[in-house]
Design an enzyme around this catalytic site. Sequence first.
Site, PDB file in Angstrom:
ATOM      1  N   LYS A 181      42.371  46.092  33.029  1.00 42.73           N
ATOM      2  CA  LYS A 181      41.448  47.172  33.359  1.00 42.73           C
ATOM      3  C   LYS A 181      41.022  47.129  34.826  1.00 42.73           C
ATOM      4  CE  LYS A 181      37.275  49.392  31.656  1.00 42.73           C
ATOM      5  NZ  LYS A 181      36.210  49.340  30.659  1.00 42.73           N
ATOM      6  N   LYS A 182      40.742  45.931  35.362  1.00 46.55           N
ATOM      7  CA  LYS A 182      40.278  45.816  36.750  1.00 46.55           C
ATOM      8  C   LYS A 182      41.345  46.248  37.740  1.00 46.55           C
ATOM      9  CE  LYS A 182      36.856  42.213  36.013  1.00 46.55           C
ATOM     10  NZ  LYS A 182      36.455  40.860  36.324  1.00 46.55           N
ATOM     11  N   LYS A 183      42.599  45.845  37.493  1.00 45.36           N
ATOM     12  CA  LYS A 183      43.692  46.193  38.404  1.00 45.36           C
ATOM     13  C   LYS A 183      44.317  47.536  38.052  1.00 45.36           C
ATOM     14  CE  LYS A 183      44.919  41.442  39.395  1.00 45.36           C
ATOM     15  NZ  LYS A 183      45.981  40.436  39.349  1.00 45.36           N
TER      16      LYS A 183
END
Length: 92
Positions: free
Chosen positions: A76-78
């Site tokens: 999700k972050k990347k």
Amino acid sequence: MRFCPKCGSLMRVKGNKMVCSKCGHSDHDVEKVILKENINHENDKTIIADGETIEGRVAISLCPRCGSARAILLNKKKRLYRCMTCSFVYTI
């Protein structure tokens, strides 16, 4: 995790020794470091489309290779996705 005996800052592993990130104090006793990532499966979905059952973090995103709108969210972050049709891994 170890803290510097001189200034109290966090010490980090560099090569075969622990080095203070603030004052530079070094110690040759290296601790074993284990990194863990906990994945929360509360948002996982089960979707049945075109006779296929898809489980996991399903997202709607157009694949740049084949144009399919079915993808699995890997990170999700990347913002990393894997296409369910051609298995191409891409970011948005």
